[in-house]
Design a protein around this motif. Structure first.
Motif, PDB file in Angstrom:
ATOM      1  N   ALA A 205       0.823  -1.212   0.000  1.00  0.00           N
ATOM      2  CA  ALA A 205       0.000   0.000   0.000  1.00  0.00           C
ATOM      3  C   ALA A 205       0.859   1.265   0.000  1.00  0.00           C
ATOM      4  O   ALA A 205       0.554   2.239  -0.712  1.00  0.00           O
ATOM      5  N   LEU A 206       1.921   1.286   0.771  1.00  0.00           N
ATOM      6  CA  LEU A 206       2.788   2.467   0.799  1.00  0.00           C
ATOM      7  C   LEU A 206       3.476   2.678  -0.540  1.00  0.00           C
ATOM      8  O   LEU A 206       3.717   3.817  -0.953  1.00  0.00           O
ATOM      9  N   HIS A 207       3.795   1.579  -1.217  1.00  0.00           N
ATOM     10  CA  HIS A 207       4.404   1.722  -2.539  1.00  0.00           C
ATOM     11  C   HIS A 207       3.422   2.336  -3.532  1.00  0.00           C
ATOM     12  O   HIS A 207       3.790   3.222  -4.313  1.00  0.00           O
ATOM     13  N   MET A 208       2.169   1.888  -3.497  1.00  0.00           N
ATOM     14  CA  MET A 208       1.175   2.462  -4.403  1.00  0.00           C
ATOM     15  C   MET A 208       0.859   3.914  -4.039  1.00  0.00           C
ATOM     16  O   MET A 208       0.584   4.739  -4.911  1.00  0.00           O
ATOM     17  N   GLU A 209       0.941   4.244  -2.752  1.00  0.00           N
ATOM     18  CA  GLU A 209       0.745   5.635  -2.342  1.00  0.00           C
ATOM     19  C   GLU A 209       1.868   6.514  -2.874  1.00  0.00           C
ATOM     20  O   GLU A 209       1.630   7.657  -3.280  1.00  0.00           O
ATOM     21  N   SER A 210       3.080   6.001  -2.893  1.00  0.00           N
ATOM     22  CA  SER A 210       4.196   6.776  -3.429  1.00  0.00           C
ATOM     23  C   SER A 210       4.044   7.036  -4.921  1.00  0.00           C
ATOM     24  O   SER A 210       4.616   7.997  -5.445  1.00  0.00           O
ATOM     25  N   LYS A 211       3.257   6.212  -5.613  1.00  0.00           N
ATOM     26  CA  LYS A 211       2.983   6.408  -7.035  1.00  0.00           C
ATOM     27  C   LYS A 211       1.687   7.183  -7.257  1.00  0.00           C
ATOM     28  O   LYS A 211       1.189   7.238  -8.387  1.00  0.00           O
ATOM     29  N   SER A 212       1.133   7.748  -6.169  1.00  0.00           N
ATOM     30  CA  SER A 212      -0.105   8.552  -6.202  1.00  0.00           C
ATOM     31  C   SER A 212      -1.315   7.742  -6.652  1.00  0.00           C
ATOM     32  O   SER A 212      -2.279   8.308  -7.183  1.00  0.00           O
ATOM     33  N   LYS A 213      -1.297   6.441  -6.437  1.00  0.00           N
ATOM     34  CA  LYS A 213      -2.451   5.588  -6.725  1.00  0.00           C
ATOM     35  C   LYS A 213      -3.180   5.328  -5.406  1.00  0.00           C
ATOM     36  O   LYS A 213      -3.098   4.252  -4.816  1.00  0.00           O
ATOM     37  N   MET A 214      -3.876   6.359  -4.945  1.00  0.00           N
ATOM     38  CA  MET A 214      -4.488   6.312  -3.625  1.00  0.00           C
ATOM     39  C   MET A 214      -5.640   5.310  -3.563  1.00  0.00           C
ATOM     40  O   MET A 214      -5.840   4.658  -2.531  1.00  0.00           O
ATOM     41  N   LYS A 215      -6.396   5.189  -4.624  1.00  0.00           N
ATOM     42  CA  LYS A 215      -7.524   4.257  -4.616  1.00  0.00           C
ATOM     43  C   LYS A 215      -7.039   2.819  -4.464  1.00  0.00           C
ATOM     44  O   LYS A 215      -7.593   2.036  -3.685  1.00  0.00           O
ATOM     45  N   ILE A 216      -5.992   2.442  -5.201  1.00  0.00           N
ATOM     46  CA  ILE A 216      -5.460   1.085  -5.103  1.00  0.00           C
ATOM     47  C   ILE A 216      -4.856   0.856  -3.723  1.00  0.00           C
ATOM     48  O   ILE A 216      -5.020  -0.223  -3.127  1.00  0.00           O
ATOM     49  N   ALA A 217      -4.156   1.852  -3.186  1.00  0.00           N
ATOM     50  CA  ALA A 217      -3.577   1.713  -1.850  1.00  0.00           C
ATOM     51  C   ALA A 217      -4.661   1.508  -0.800  1.00  0.00           C
ATOM     52  O   ALA A 217      -4.518   0.688   0.118  1.00  0.00           O
ATOM     53  N   ASN A 218      -5.776   2.229  -0.932  1.00  0.00           N
ATOM     54  CA  ASN A 218      -6.891   2.067   0.001  1.00  0.00           C
ATOM     55  C   ASN A 218      -7.475   0.657  -0.092  1.00  0.00           C
ATOM     56  O   ASN A 218      -7.797   0.026   0.930  1.00  0.00           O
ATOM     57  N   ASP A 219      -7.603   0.128  -1.308  1.00  0.00           N
ATOM     58  CA  ASP A 219      -8.123  -1.225  -1.485  1.00  0.00           C
ATOM     59  C   ASP A 219      -7.190  -2.273  -0.882  1.00  0.00           C
ATOM     60  O   ASP A 219      -7.637  -3.289  -0.340  1.00  0.00           O
ATOM     61  N   ILE A 220      -5.889  -2.035  -0.978  1.00  0.00           N
ATOM     62  CA  ILE A 220      -4.926  -2.992  -0.413  1.00  0.00           C
ATOM     63  C   ILE A 220      -5.014  -3.007   1.107  1.00  0.00           C
ATOM     64  O   ILE A 220      -4.969  -4.081   1.738  1.00  0.00           O
ATOM     65  N   PHE A 221      -5.143  -1.840   1.723  1.00  0.00           N
ATOM     66  CA  PHE A 221      -5.327  -1.805   3.177  1.00  0.00           C
ATOM     67  C   PHE A 221      -6.592  -2.559   3.577  1.00  0.00           C
ATOM     68  O   PHE A 221      -6.590  -3.345   4.538  1.00  0.00           O
ATOM     69  N   ASN A 222      -7.679  -2.326   2.862  1.00  0.00           N
ATOM     70  CA  ASN A 222      -8.928  -3.015   3.176  1.00  0.00           C
ATOM     71  C   ASN A 222      -8.818  -4.518   2.979  1.00  0.00           C
ATOM     72  O   ASN A 222      -9.405  -5.302   3.734  1.00  0.00           O
ATOM     73  N   LEU A 223      -8.068  -4.935   1.963  1.00  0.00           N
ATOM     74  CA  LEU A 223      -7.886  -6.365   1.729  1.00  0.00           C
ATOM     75  C   LEU A 223      -7.134  -7.018   2.882  1.00  0.00           C
ATOM     76  O   LEU A 223      -7.500  -8.112   3.339  1.00  0.00           O
ATOM     77  N   GLY A 224      -6.077  -6.363   3.361  1.00  0.00           N
ATOM     78  CA  GLY A 224      -5.333  -6.922   4.483  1.00  0.00           C
ATOM     79  C   GLY A 224      -6.155  -6.985   5.757  1.00  0.00           C
ATOM     80  O   GLY A 224      -6.066  -7.948   6.521  1.00  0.00           O
ATOM     81  N   ILE A 225      -6.976  -5.952   5.989  1.00  0.00           N
ATOM     82  CA  ILE A 225      -7.815  -5.955   7.190  1.00  0.00           C
ATOM     83  C   ILE A 225      -8.892  -7.030   7.094  1.00  0.00           C
ATOM     84  O   ILE A 225      -9.214  -7.702   8.078  1.00  0.00           O
ATOM     85  N   SER A 226      -9.465  -7.216   5.893  1.00  0.00           N
ATOM     86  CA  SER A 226     -10.484  -8.253   5.737  1.00  0.00           C
ATOM     87  C   SER A 226      -9.911  -9.656   5.902  1.00  0.00           C
ATOM     88  O   SER A 226     -10.612 -10.572   6.330  1.00  0.00           O
ATOM     89  N   ARG A 227      -8.626  -9.828   5.595  1.00  0.00           N
ATOM     90  CA  ARG A 227      -7.983 -11.133   5.767  1.00  0.00           C
ATOM     91  C   ARG A 227      -7.420 -11.310   7.175  1.00  0.00           C
ATOM     92  O   ARG A 227      -6.817 -12.340   7.457  1.00  0.00           O
ATOM     93  N   ASP A 228      -7.582 -10.308   8.023  1.00  0.00           N
ATOM     94  CA  ASP A 228      -7.103 -10.361   9.406  1.00  0.00           C
ATOM     95  C   ASP A 228      -5.600 -10.647   9.452  1.00  0.00           C
ATOM     96  O   ASP A 228      -5.119 -11.512  10.189  1.00  0.00           O
TER      97      ASP A 228
END
Length: 383
Positions: A162-185
């Motif tokens: 997620a931090l890598h995608m944020e560094s590329k200004s892809k905030m939507k993808i970074a947000n989805d990655i955080f949500n994916l990790g939280i949903s997988r516990d």
């Protein structure tokens, strides 16, 4: 009464060891490590910049650690790889191409990518993440890990991705990655949630960035304590952007005509030395002339160039070509010894990081930085 335990720095200062001034000379070239560095090994590594024998001993130790990987007979084949990686990080503080660290990363992850035993091993995942930090585009590696289900139970994977995608200004993808990790516990989950909260705060402070992502979904996603944008807010944002776009455009209705220069000089006002010219010569062209006159630059006839002979240099001409003296190629004895060394299966050593092979190491390192999965089989790559 028990004495208080000293920290590592105080304990080192208490020994009153002399370390020299290597740190002051080369500290700009030392890459920081999260776990810190061994002071003794660091000073020895920095001294190798000016001591050839010390540098040679470091290369010999690296070669022995590499050979120990092939000779390991224990029940944890990943262990000697981890030991070798840690030692190279300590012994080669600048990192870079000369250390061969990227080659070790690549061959380590390639040796166990198909093993179910290490897919959820945090040590193996950290090697992947460190390898990704040294590549031109780490997104290829993160997609590979997702496709092969490597490290999906650890929050370190989602955090780094997620931090890598944020560094590329892809905030939507970074947000989805955080949500994916939280949903997988993914564990530790609190660390991932805390990083996600900080990410949301940073994303609110940034201006709206248009992401070029064809697969982006416009459905609202869950967030912690945030309110999704309403239709009115989105309409206002669109109106502001449209107004700013109109202000940026020039007003086409108020065009200024382009002025064309006209020569008002007449024959009467011309100097005396030009008065002899006729009136027709001074008037503008009425016609372009005949085709022959227009093409006079291209009417030259070709001539034969082979009539010109190059003068020969004085001196007798030899009757035939004589064989030149052969050039002796230098061969490093250490390289030949390593090429002859094979393990019991008849295969060469897993890694060939030789002292006299710096150019090959640099070339392979550059190739891996651009294409980190170039040596992986095609069936393992994400489709």
């Amino acid at each position: 009464m028990e004495m208080e335990k000293l920290d590592a720095e105080a304990e080192f200062l208490a020994t009153k060891q002399e370390t020299g001034n290597e740190w002051e000379l080369f500290k700009e070239n030392v890459r920081p490590l999260k776990r810190g560095r061994n002071v003794g090994l660091l000073n020895q590594a920095l001294k190798s910049h000016t001591d050839y024998q010390l540098k040679k001993s470091l290369l010999d130790t690296r070669r022995k650690l590499i050979e120990a990987i092939d000779e390991y007979k224990g029940d944890d084949p990943l262990f000697p790889w981890i030991q070798c990686i840690k030692w190279v990080q300590e012994a080669f503080p600048p990192g870079g191409d000369c250390s061969g660290l990227i080659l070790i990363y690549e061959q380590c992850v390639r040796a166990f990518w198909h093993s179910d035993r290490y897919k959820d091993d945090l040590r193996y995942l950290k090697v992947w993440l460190e390898y990704a930090e040294n590549c031109a585009d780490a997104e290829v590696i993160y997609n590979f890990l997702e496709a092969n289900e490597i490290g999906k139970s650890h929050s370190a994977y989602y955090l780094a991705y997620a931090l890598h995608m944020e560094s590329k200004s892809k905030m939507k993808i970074a947000n989805d990655i955080f949500n994916l990790g939280i949903s997988r516990d993914a564990q530790p989950i609190e660390k991932l949630k805390d990083a996600y909260r900080k990410f949301l705060i940073r994303s609110m402070r940034k201006p709206n960035v248009v992401e070029d992502d064809s697969g982006e979904s416009h459905l609202p996603v869950r967030s912690f304590g945030t309110v999704l944008s309403t239709a009115d807010n989105r309409r206002q944002n669109m109106e502001r952007s449209e107004l700013a776009r109109k202000q940026m455009k020039p007003d086409r209705t108020q065009k200024i005509p382009l002025s064309i220069f006209k020569d008002t000089t007449s024959i009467d006002t011309m100097p005396v030395h030009q008065s002899g010219k006729s009136k027709t010569d001074l008037s503008p062209w009425s016609t372009l002339g005949a085709r022959e006159e227009r093409d006079k630059e291209n009417s030259a006839l070709p001539t034969k160039w082979t009539t010109y002979k190059i003068p020969r240099r004085p001196g007798a001409r030899t009757g035939g070509v004589t064989a030149s003296a052969s050039i002796e190629v230098f061969v490093d004895e250490e390289c030949t010894e390593m090429d002859r060394s094979h393990d019991h299966d008849g295969k060469s050593s897993t890694l060939k990081l030789r002292q006299g092979d710096g150019l090959d190491i640099k070339k392979e390192t550059d190739l891996l930085r651009e294409n980190p999965l170039r040596n992986f089989p095609l069936r393992s790559l994400p489709r």
